[in-house]
Design a protein around this motif. Structure first.
Motif: not given
Length: 146
Positions: A39, A43, A48
């Motif tokens: 995750t 970023g 996503r």
């Protein structure tokens, strides 16, 4: 503003036990640790993630179909033991046009002989193996470049 590209991360059987299951082979990172690393990297890469785990072969197949229907840029899959036994999973990877990148925490070719045939890798766009949890990051970097 455009929606960032979507990458599915699919984890197969027994990966929910990472960190407790044979850490000398699979490392001490849990699946939650790996998800957090991915995750954070997502970023940085502007993508996503949709991260899932199941112990059921059919769910993985359905999710591969769903990734294509959702317009995912790529799928990263750690099929676990299904790598060596699932013709159906091999066929599902071949059936979709979404690129599929396989990940293995260990290197199956250095383990028991029954792990040497990787049916999913035969159909995958790319394979990362033997890098531990960092293999997921390598796969994510590759997926983001597609």
């Amino acid at each position: 503003m455009a929606t960032p590209p979507l990458i599915f991360i699919l984890n197969g059987p027994n990966l929910n036990l990472l960190g407790r299951r044979e850490p000398e082979i699979y490392g001490s990172d849990t699946l939650d640790d790996i998800a957090a690393m991915m995750t954070a990297r997502a970023g940085e890469l502007g993508v996503r993630l949709d991260i899932r785990q199941t112990n059921h072969e059919g769910h993985l197949i359905d999710w591969l179909h769903e990734a294509q229907d959702a317009g995912a840029r790529a799928v990263i899959i750690n099929p676990g033991g299904y790598s060596h036994s699932s013709v159906a999973l091999h066929d599902a990877v071949r059936a979709i046009t979404t690129p599929v990148i396989a990940v293995h925490l260990s290197d199956p070719e250095t383990r028991e002989s029954f792990r040497h045939v990787d049916l999913v890798a035969l159909a995958a766009t790319k394979v990362f193996k033997g890098e531990g949890a960092k293999g997921y990051l390598s796969a994510l970097d590759a997926a983001a470049r597609l």
